[in-house]
Write a protein that holds these residues in place. Structure first.
Motif, PDB file in Angstrom:
ATOM      1  N   MET A  25      -8.072  14.014 -88.518  1.00 28.24           N
ATOM      2  CA  MET A  25      -9.460  14.140 -88.959  1.00 28.24           C
ATOM      3  C   MET A  25     -10.102  12.773 -89.138  1.00 28.24           C
ATOM      4  SD  MET A  25      -9.880  17.384 -91.531  1.00 28.24           S
ATOM      5  CE  MET A  25      -8.449  17.075 -92.539  1.00 28.24           C
ATOM      6  N   ARG A  26      -9.378  11.850 -89.770  1.00 26.26           N
ATOM      7  CA  ARG A  26      -9.950  10.510 -89.994  1.00 26.26           C
ATOM      8  C   ARG A  26     -10.255   9.822 -88.664  1.00 26.26           C
ATOM      9  NH1 ARG A  26      -5.901  10.453 -93.980  1.00 26.26           N
ATOM     10  NH2 ARG A  26      -4.529   9.192 -92.662  1.00 26.26           N
ATOM     11  N   LEU A  27      -9.311   9.888 -87.729  1.00 33.26           N
ATOM     12  CA  LEU A  27      -9.492   9.181 -86.462  1.00 33.26           C
ATOM     13  C   LEU A  27     -10.496   9.883 -85.553  1.00 33.26           C
ATOM     14  CD1 LEU A  27      -5.770   8.204 -85.904  1.00 33.26           C
ATOM     15  CD2 LEU A  27      -7.680   6.623 -86.223  1.00 33.26           C
ATOM     16  N   PHE A  28     -10.431  11.194 -85.464  1.00 31.09           N
ATOM     17  CA  PHE A  28     -11.403  11.917 -84.637  1.00 31.09           C
ATOM     18  C   PHE A  28     -12.818  11.731 -85.186  1.00 31.09           C
ATOM     19  CE2 PHE A  28      -7.901  15.073 -83.313  1.00 31.09           C
ATOM     20  CZ  PHE A  28      -7.727  14.443 -82.084  1.00 31.09           C
ATOM     21  N   ALA A  29     -12.972  11.742 -86.508  1.00 32.48           N
ATOM     22  CA  ALA A  29     -14.294  11.562 -87.114  1.00 32.48           C
ATOM     23  C   ALA A  29     -14.849  10.178 -86.817  1.00 32.48           C
ATOM     24  CB  ALA A  29     -14.217  11.790 -88.624  1.00 32.48           C
ATOM     25  N   ALA A  30     -13.983   9.178 -86.805  1.00 32.43           N
ATOM     26  CA  ALA A  30     -14.420   7.791 -86.598  1.00 32.43           C
ATOM     27  C   ALA A  30     -14.604   7.456 -85.126  1.00 32.43           C
ATOM     28  CB  ALA A  30     -13.415   6.833 -87.226  1.00 32.43           C
ATOM     29  N   GLN A  31     -13.762   8.017 -84.249  1.00 31.36           N
ATOM     30  CA  GLN A  31     -13.725   7.568 -82.857  1.00 31.36           C
ATOM     31  C   GLN A  31     -14.064   8.647 -81.831  1.00 31.36           C
ATOM     32  OE1 GLN A  31      -9.945   4.547 -83.796  1.00 31.36           O
ATOM     33  NE2 GLN A  31      -9.703   6.202 -82.339  1.00 31.36           N
ATOM     34  N   GLY A  32     -14.003   9.909 -82.231  1.00 31.30           N
ATOM     35  CA  GLY A  32     -14.199  10.990 -81.276  1.00 31.30           C
ATOM     36  C   GLY A  32     -12.902  11.393 -80.611  1.00 31.30           C
ATOM     37  N   PHE A  33     -12.949  12.496 -79.868  1.00 31.72           N
ATOM     38  CA  PHE A  33     -11.747  13.049 -79.256  1.00 31.72           C
ATOM     39  C   PHE A  33     -11.187  12.147 -78.161  1.00 31.72           C
ATOM     40  CE2 PHE A  33      -9.773  15.654 -75.895  1.00 31.72           C
ATOM     41  CZ  PHE A  33      -8.761  16.252 -76.622  1.00 31.72           C
ATOM     42  N   ASN A  34     -12.026  11.731 -77.230  1.00 35.77           N
ATOM     43  CA  ASN A  34     -11.545  10.994 -76.063  1.00 35.77           C
ATOM     44  C   ASN A  34     -10.977   9.626 -76.425  1.00 35.77           C
ATOM     45  OD1 ASN A  34     -12.199  13.022 -74.210  1.00 35.77           O
ATOM     46  ND2 ASN A  34     -14.320  12.299 -74.040  1.00 35.77           N
ATOM     47  N   ALA A  35     -11.545   8.976 -77.420  1.00 35.14           N
ATOM     48  CA  ALA A  35     -11.127   7.610 -77.766  1.00 35.14           C
ATOM     49  C   ALA A  35      -9.924   7.571 -78.701  1.00 35.14           C
ATOM     50  CB  ALA A  35     -12.295   6.854 -78.401  1.00 35.14           C
ATOM     51  N   THR A  36      -9.443   8.713 -79.118  1.00 33.32           N
ATOM     52  CA  THR A  36      -8.317   8.770 -80.053  1.00 33.32           C
ATOM     53  C   THR A  36      -7.063   9.225 -79.330  1.00 33.32           C
ATOM     54  OG1 THR A  36      -9.796   9.301 -81.886  1.00 33.32           O
ATOM     55  CG2 THR A  36      -7.466   9.781 -82.200  1.00 33.32           C
ATOM     56  N   SER A  37      -5.985   8.467 -79.467  1.00 36.31           N
ATOM     57  CA  SER A  37      -4.736   8.811 -78.796  1.00 36.31           C
ATOM     58  C   SER A  37      -3.771   9.499 -79.759  1.00 36.31           C
ATOM     59  CB  SER A  37      -4.070   7.559 -78.225  1.00 36.31           C
ATOM     60  OG  SER A  37      -3.551   6.751 -79.276  1.00 36.31           O
ATOM     61  N   THR A  38      -2.864  10.272 -79.193  1.00 30.54           N
ATOM     62  CA  THR A  38      -1.844  10.913 -80.025  1.00 30.54           C
ATOM     63  C   THR A  38      -0.950   9.870 -80.680  1.00 30.54           C
ATOM     64  OG1 THR A  38      -0.460  11.175 -78.041  1.00 30.54           O
ATOM     65  CG2 THR A  38      -1.820  13.055 -78.707  1.00 30.54           C
ATOM     66  N   ARG A  39      -0.721   8.754 -80.004  1.00 27.27           N
ATOM     67  CA  ARG A  39       0.108   7.692 -80.587  1.00 27.27           C
ATOM     68  C   ARG A  39      -0.533   7.145 -81.859  1.00 27.27           C
ATOM     69  NH1 ARG A  39       4.316   5.215 -78.639  1.00 27.27           N
ATOM     70  NH2 ARG A  39       3.958   6.108 -76.568  1.00 27.27           N
ATOM     71  N   GLU A  40      -1.863   6.925 -81.809  1.00 29.35           N
ATOM     72  CA  GLU A  40      -2.586   6.454 -82.995  1.00 29.35           C
ATOM     73  C   GLU A  40      -2.440   7.437 -84.153  1.00 29.35           C
ATOM     74  OE1 GLU A  40      -6.670   4.312 -82.517  1.00 29.35           O
ATOM     75  OE2 GLU A  40      -6.518   5.812 -80.915  1.00 29.35           O
ATOM     76  N   ILE A  41      -2.608   8.720 -83.834  1.00 25.05           N
ATOM     77  CA  ILE A  41      -2.548   9.749 -84.874  1.00 25.05           C
ATOM     78  C   ILE A  41      -1.159   9.801 -85.495  1.00 25.05           C
ATOM     79  CG2 ILE A  41      -2.709  12.228 -85.321  1.00 25.05           C
ATOM     80  CD1 ILE A  41      -4.769  12.343 -82.995  1.00 25.05           C
ATOM     81  N   ALA A  42      -0.147   9.801 -84.649  1.00 25.96           N
ATOM     82  CA  ALA A  42       1.223   9.850 -85.152  1.00 25.96           C
ATOM     83  C   ALA A  42       1.531   8.639 -86.018  1.00 25.96           C
ATOM     84  CB  ALA A  42       2.199   9.949 -83.990  1.00 25.96           C
ATOM     85  N   LEU A  43       1.097   7.458 -85.579  1.00 19.94           N
ATOM     86  CA  LEU A  43       1.331   6.239 -86.352  1.00 19.94           C
ATOM     87  C   LEU A  43       0.646   6.317 -87.705  1.00 19.94           C
ATOM     88  CD1 LEU A  43       2.534   3.368 -86.346  1.00 19.94           C
ATOM     89  CD2 LEU A  43       0.367   2.562 -85.370  1.00 19.94           C
TER      90      LEU A  43
END
Length: 220
Positions: A25-43
């Motif tokens: 939620m934090r990353l998608f809200a800040a960057q959007g779906f396309n700009a957010t990677s699963t690696r970023e989310i997992a980290l």
């Protein structure tokens, strides 16, 4: 495997899934779906990338869950305002209570709101699915309820009325930051949104009464 051990595994899994949701939620809200990677989310969640596939299938599944997991099924929302014997005031109280409930979750609510706004601007299809399976059934249910109170069929004037009634609550949902900036005293209390509900009900009653009077006079 003992029952205690099974409960621990389930508890750990629920916590891992929740951490992934919060990070997403934090990353998608800040960057959007396309700009957010699963690696970023997992980290960010302190989890393995494979956990996303395990709990959500893929990034799209995680995105859908982050947007919609908190939303009750439309039948539950409709039941809050469509009950036999409800007065118009009870209908409107139930309607605004369920409409604003997701916004009463503090920072999490703000993240979800930013995600929804991004979804409108950068659609992935999730928004259209929510319109078809959530928003539309609730809209039609409220139209039927208001038509019963007005003792008229569901026509386009009733549908316009539903849009007007819904807009009162939607303004708070979509523009809460603006409302807080322009009139901070109206959003400062811990239960500020709850205090809005009876006011919205009163405003909506006036809108319904205006429609009723227009019909009584035979105005188009």
């Amino acid at each position: 495997m003992s029952e205690k051990h099974t409960r621990k595994i389930r508890s750990d899994g629920e916590q891992s899934r929740e951490r992934l949701l919060q990070a997403a939620m934090r990353l998608f809200a800040a960057q959007g779906f396309n700009a957010t990677s699963t690696r970023e989310i997992a980290l960010a969640a302190g989890a393995n990338v494979a956990a996303i596939a395990y709990y959500f299938g893929d990034k799209a599944g995680l995105y859908r869950a982050a947007l919609t997991d908190f939303m009750p099924p439309p039948e539950r929302n409709i039941a809050q305002f469509d009950q036999p014997g409800f007065t118009l005031r009870q209908v409107l109280q139930g309607y605004y209570a369920q409409l604003l409930a997701p916004m009463m979750e503090g920072d999490t609510a703000q993240l979800r709101l930013r995600m929804w706004l991004r979804e409108v601007l950068e659609p992935t299809g999730t928004w259209q699915n929510e319109i078809d399976n959530g928003i539309r059934p609730e809209f039609e249910a409220l139209a039927a309820v208001l038509a019963r109170h007005l003792q008229v069929p569901v026509d386009d004037e009733v549908r316009r009325l539903v849009h007007a009634v819904g807009a009162l609550g939607a303004h708070l949902m979509v523009s809460m930051d603006i409302v807080a900036a322009v009139t901070p005293q109206l959003m400062a209390a811990p239960n500020a949104l709850q205090e809005w509900i009876p006011r919205l009900v009163g405003y909506a009653e006036a809108i319904v009464a205006a429609e009723q009077e227009k019909r009584r006079k035979g105005e188009g």
